[in-house]
Design a protein around this motif. Structure first.
Motif, mmCIF file in Angstrom:
data_model
loop_
_atom_site.group_PDB
_atom_site.id
_atom_site.type_symbol
_atom_site.label_atom_id
_atom_site.label_comp_id
_atom_site.label_asym_id
_atom_site.label_seq_id
_atom_site.Cartn_x
_atom_site.Cartn_y
_atom_site.Cartn_z
ATOM 1 N N LYS A 294 0.845 -1.196 0.000
ATOM 2 C CA LYS A 294 0.000 0.000 0.000
ATOM 3 C C LYS A 294 0.880 1.244 0.000
ATOM 4 C CE LYS A 294 -3.746 -2.303 2.483
ATOM 5 N NZ LYS A 294 -4.640 -2.248 3.677
ATOM 6 N N THR A 295 0.558 2.202 -0.871
ATOM 7 C CA THR A 295 1.430 3.360 -1.082
ATOM 8 C C THR A 295 0.648 4.666 -1.027
ATOM 9 O OG1 THR A 295 2.898 2.036 -2.499
ATOM 10 C CG2 THR A 295 3.071 4.435 -2.666
ATOM 11 N N LEU A 296 1.194 5.635 -0.301
ATOM 12 C CA LEU A 296 0.687 7.004 -0.295
ATOM 13 C C LEU A 296 1.662 7.860 -1.089
ATOM 14 C CD1 LEU A 296 -0.406 7.379 3.443
ATOM 15 C CD2 LEU A 296 -1.809 6.753 1.476
ATOM 16 N N THR B 117 2.778 11.463 -2.320
ATOM 17 C CA THR B 117 2.630 12.878 -1.973
ATOM 18 C C THR B 117 3.340 13.764 -2.988
ATOM 19 O OG1 THR B 117 2.549 12.302 0.374
ATOM 20 C CG2 THR B 117 2.987 14.601 -0.164
ATOM 21 N N VAL C 195 -2.177 14.191 -2.191
ATOM 22 C CA VAL C 195 -1.830 12.809 -1.857
ATOM 23 C C VAL C 195 -2.705 11.855 -2.658
ATOM 24 C CG1 VAL C 195 -1.685 11.065 -0.047
ATOM 25 C CG2 VAL C 195 -1.112 13.448 0.481
ATOM 26 N N ASP C 196 -2.074 10.956 -3.419
ATOM 27 C CA ASP C 196 -2.777 9.864 -4.089
ATOM 28 C C ASP C 196 -2.641 8.624 -3.221
ATOM 29 O OD1 ASP C 196 -3.367 11.511 -6.189
ATOM 30 O OD2 ASP C 196 -1.694 10.847 -7.440
ATOM 31 N N ARG C 197 -3.757 7.921 -3.015
ATOM 32 C CA ARG C 197 -3.785 6.789 -2.095
ATOM 33 C C ARG C 197 -3.940 5.485 -2.888
ATOM 34 N NH1 ARG C 197 -5.319 8.340 3.070
ATOM 35 N NH2 ARG C 197 -6.634 6.506 3.358
ATOM 36 N N TRP C 198 -2.829 4.763 -3.030
ATOM 37 C CA TRP C 198 -2.846 3.471 -3.708
ATOM 38 C C TRP C 198 -2.877 2.391 -2.624
ATOM 39 C CZ3 TRP C 198 -3.531 4.710 -8.611
ATOM 40 C CH2 TRP C 198 -2.993 5.914 -9.079
ATOM 41 N N ILE C 199 -4.071 2.159 -2.068
ATOM 42 C CA ILE C 199 -4.173 1.363 -0.843
ATOM 43 C C ILE C 199 -5.231 0.259 -0.901
ATOM 44 C CG2 ILE C 199 -3.346 3.256 0.620
ATOM 45 C CD1 ILE C 199 -6.269 3.851 1.310
ATOM 46 N N HIS D 167 -12.130 5.644 -1.508
ATOM 47 C CA HIS D 167 -11.210 6.696 -1.075
ATOM 48 C C HIS D 167 -9.787 6.446 -1.557
ATOM 49 C CE1 HIS D 167 -14.268 8.506 1.462
ATOM 50 N NE2 HIS D 167 -14.548 7.304 1.931
ATOM 51 N N GLY D 168 -9.610 5.501 -2.442
ATOM 52 C CA GLY D 168 -8.268 5.219 -2.919
ATOM 53 C C GLY D 168 -8.312 4.384 -4.179
#
Length: 246
Positions: A132-134, A136, A142-146, A156-157
């Motif tokens: 899982k990657t945030l 910035t 912030v893009d949320r690859w989670i 939300h991601g």
């Protein structure tokens, strides 16, 4: 004057409308860029494999700000101490976190993707692992690859990068856990230990004082005896001299 029939006109209008809709839909599809994502790759990665290099590629979703930091949540079975930084953008460094690690530094140019590599001490015994990657950007975005599955209703991601693992090689075994660095601070002593230490110090001081007093008395005694001997010798010598004269 010939009057146009209503039905043929309606048919032609419907056909034109449908064609226009298809053209607009096709134009919109071509105009929307492919969704960005973060990927992880490793040639021949298998469960319990040791010293495996993972190559990450983080695509940008901004044309106004550059990527400045990538924070990764490690999957179960991999500890922050198991990660070694190999390569990345100029000036970027790896920092361990409570739940994984982050790589970051000077923001890359706007519109540029980021590629970096790390080495894992050992992969876990699993069929796949997610990182899982945030992501910035320099402007705070912030893009949320989670997500582990495609989020429903927007979510939300976006999907997290997932690495598929081949079965473990014959004889592969889990390594012992990587020892965590011990803090440089001293462990505070308990009240009982502090009391014992203070008591020992007081007893040592008392013993030293007694020793010093004993040594002082011994020196004084030696001096007194020496003076008495000298005085007695002088008196005896004078007496002997007087007796010889008479």
């Amino acid at each position: 004057m010939t009057r146009m029939s209503g039905r043929p006109f309606a048919r032609r209008l419907s056909a034109v409308t449908a064609f226009t809709g298809l053209v607009l839909a096709a134009s919109f599809t071509l105009a929307v860029p492919a969704s960005a994502h973060v990927e992880v790759e490793s040639k021949g990665a298998s469960a319990l494999a040791e010293n495996v290099t993972l190559d990450f590629n983080a695509e940008t979703e901004s044309d106004k700000a550059g990527i400045a930091r990538l924070e990764v949540v490690l999957p179960e079975g991999i500890e922050p101490a198991d990660i070694t930084y190999e390569d990345g953008p100029a000036g970027w460094k790896l920092t361990a976190t409570d739940r994984g690690y982050s790589v970051g530094g000077p923001a890359v140019a706007a519109g540029e993707d980021v590629a970096y590599a790390v080495t894992v001490r050992q992969l876990p015994d699993a069929e796949s692992v997610a990182f899982k990657t945030l992501q910035t950007y320099s402007d705070g975005r912030v893009d949320r690859w989670i997500e582990l599955e495609e989020p429903a209703g927007g979510g939300h991601g976006s999907l997290a990068p997932i690495l598929e693992l081949a079965p473990a090689e014959p004889g592969a075994k889990p390594l012992s856990p990587t020892p965590s660095p011990e803090p440089a601070t001293e462990t505070p002593s308990s009240p009982a230990e502090e009391t014992d230490t203070a008591t020992d110090s007081a007893e040592s001081s008392a013993a030293d004082t007694e020793d010093e007093g004993t040594n002082t008395l011994a020196i004084v005694a030696v001096v007194v005896i020496a003076v008495a001997c000298v005085g007695g010798g002088a008196w005896w010598f004078r007496r002997r001299s007087g007796a010889g004269t008479s």
